[in-house]
Design an enzyme around this catalytic site. Structure first.
Site, PDB file in Angstrom:
ATOM      1  NE  ARG A  53      30.723  52.791  40.936  1.00 44.48           N
ATOM      2  CZ  ARG A  53      30.264  53.469  41.963  1.00 44.48           C
ATOM      3  NH1 ARG A  53      30.523  54.742  42.072  1.00 44.48           N
ATOM      4  NH2 ARG A  53      29.564  52.855  42.884  1.00 44.48           N
ATOM      5  CB  THR A  54      36.743  52.088  35.111  1.00 46.72           C
ATOM      6  OG1 THR A  54      36.980  52.541  36.433  1.00 46.72           O
ATOM      7  CG2 THR A  54      37.844  52.602  34.216  1.00 46.72           C
ATOM      8  CE  LYS A  82      38.025  28.374  25.971  1.00 47.72           C
ATOM      9  NZ  LYS A  82      37.598  29.126  24.791  1.00 47.72           N
ATOM     10  NE  ARG A 103      40.729  48.740  36.308  1.00 47.99           N
ATOM     11  CZ  ARG A 103      39.949  49.201  37.288  1.00 47.99           C
ATOM     12  NH1 ARG A 103      39.567  48.409  38.255  1.00 47.99           N
ATOM     13  NH2 ARG A 103      39.583  50.454  37.293  1.00 47.99           N
ATOM     14  CG  HIS A 131      42.657  54.189  37.411  1.00 53.14           C
ATOM     15  ND1 HIS A 131      42.313  54.160  36.073  1.00 53.14           N
ATOM     16  CD2 HIS A 131      41.508  54.102  38.106  1.00 53.14           C
ATOM     17  CE1 HIS A 131      40.985  54.053  35.991  1.00 53.14           C
ATOM     18  NE2 HIS A 131      40.480  54.020  37.211  1.00 53.14           N
TER      19      HIS A 131
END
Ligand SMILES: [Zn+2]
Lengths: 304, 155
Positions: A53-54, A82, A103, A131
């Site tokens: 959603r974000t 990696k 994020r 946030h």
């Protein structure tokens, strides 16, 4: 805004917040006026943990500003797997994009990443840390519904791990809101958040049940109590059950109480509340796009 | 008090630093903060739990051949807020400093929050803001109040 990056809600002054919210209101009133403002601009999406959603909300915001996104894709398929460092990843993506959204599962990740890049970086969640765009859209929703001055707000649920709560509470100190924190004993506000609230001159009022404060509230902000926090399933159900609200609970509330929730919800708000005038959580989610448009517009404006 | 005790306590150094008025029991932490473990060849003398007029008991650390930098003194303030720093040249105290609490300490303490980015394998030094009664990680916000010395980064 004076900031190059948006890392925490704590960095925002009342003036900053009002500038973003005013710009968001302009966007809301006339989205078409913003439709070509950032044509040719690319936003880099670095999501080190899934948040559909974000991510969609940022993507929608950038596209509605006339720009586009480049996406590093899921962590499973990227060079992160990696063993590339976050510092390297953001420096590489910076070469492709005009601004970055990050994020990451670890706290402080956005702060660290911002020290390696020159383009604006927006924190879209760093573990249990911050946030800030969620906070901005929460504040926008509160302002639209109840106003930010002389506000009495109850914040209920998991106050220990809920990062949206931490940022919101700190941001609200800019407006002198009267805040009541309602949670089970085991999920009370953490020490660092109390410290911030205390420093900002706020009084921390804590309650274990909603009943006592509900009648005074203009806004009730509900968060989810997460099952995984409890080793014992029965304990979870016992505690979570005490922090669910339904139509009957709200009998004691003001008629114009605004009920908010950052979503997703499980069962902390009964669906019967959805159709009442109290429910503002879907509106709150929708507000993510104009608020993020406003923010990106302001951060990219400083660039040109 | 025997003469040997007295001699140990007051024995002078030729060139270097005497850190006095360290809270009792913190001398080894002072050395840890300064990164002195003997491997650098410094001559170090420590007095522990020495009776003191101002503190009930105090520790004294004397380091021969080394003058502390301001950064080192700043960091010392976290665990030895009452310390005095005497810079000695030719057996004479040429400078005397009180420690001053710095605004931040960089690269000295490690963050106890295992979900903090500074504990991941990233090219970043830890940074803590110094509060009235503790320190706070600039990255994750974690506050350390008790036993700061146990968070001194030893690698
Ligand atoms: Zn930390």
């Amino acid at each position: 805004m004076r900031h190059d990056h948006l890392l925490t809600a704590n960095q925002l002054t009342r003036e900053d917040i009002e500038l973003v919210l005013d710009r968001a209101a302009e966007v809301d009133a006339n989205p078409a006026a913003f439709g070509k403002r950032h044509a040719g601009t690319l936003l880099g999406l670095c999501f080190f943990e899934p948040s559909t959603r974000t991510k969609m909300s940022f993507e929608a915001a950038m596209k509605r500003l006339g720009g586009d996104v480049v996406d590093m894709g899921s962590v499973d398929s990227s060079s992160v797997k990696k063993g590339e460092s976050l510092a390297d990843t953001v420096r590489v993506v910076e070469g492709y994009a005009d601004a970055l959204v990050l994020r990451h599962p670890l706290m402080g990740a956005a702060k660290m990443a911002s020290e390696f890049v020159d383009v604006p970086l927006v924190n879209a969640g760093d573990g249990a840390g911050h946030h800030p765009t969620q906070t901005l859209l929460d504040l926008y929703t509160i302002r639209e519904n109840a106003g930010l001055d002389d506000l009495t707000i109850g914040i209920m649920g998991d106050l220990k791990y809920g990062r949206t709560v931490h940022s919101l509470a700190t941001a609200l100190t800019n407006f002198g809101a009267s805040q009541h924190f309602v949670s089970p004993e085991s999920l009370k506000l953490p020490r660092s958040v109390r410290y911030d609230l205390h420093e900002a001159g706020a009084t921390v009022r804590e309650h274990t049940d909603l009943e006592a404060v509900l009648p005074q509230l203009d806004v009730l902000y509900v968060t989810r109590i997460q099952r995984e926090r409890f080793p014992d399933e029965n304990e979870y159900h016992r505690i979570a059950g005490e922090y669910q609200i339904d139509a009957e609970t709200l009998d004691a509330a003001k008629d114009d109480l605004t009920v908010m929730h950052p979503l997703p919800r499980v069962d902390e708000i009964a669906p019967e509340i959805d159709d009442t005038d109290h429910a503002r959580y879907f509106e709150q989610a929708h507000n993510g796009v104009p608020v993020r448009m406003a923010l990106l517009d302001m951060l990219l404006e400083g660039d040109s | 008090m025997s003469d040997t005790d007295k001699q140990l306590r007051v024995s002078k150094i030729e060139n270097g630093t005497v850190i006095d008025h360290v809270h009792g029991g913190q001398a080894l932490n002072v050395l840890a903060i300064l990164g002195i473990d003997g491997s650098g060849g410094e001559q170090v003398a420590i007095g522990m739990n020495v009776p003191s007029d101002t503190l009930a008991t105090k520790d004294i650390v004397k380091v021969e051949g080394r003058e502390l930098s301001q950064d080192e003194v700043d960091v010392l303030s976290l665990i030895a807020p009452d310390a005095t720093i005497n810079i000695v040249r030719d057996y004479e105290v040429v400078e005397k400093h009180r420690v001053d609490r710095p605004g931040t300490v960089t690269g000295v303490l490690s963050c106890p929050n295992r979900n903090c980015i500074t504990n991941a394998d990233e090219p970043v030094e830890t940074r803590f803001d110094v509060l009235r009664d503790g320190v706070r990680c600039e990255f994750c916000g974690q506050i350390i109040r008790e036993d700061i010395a146990s968070h001194i980064d030893d690698d």
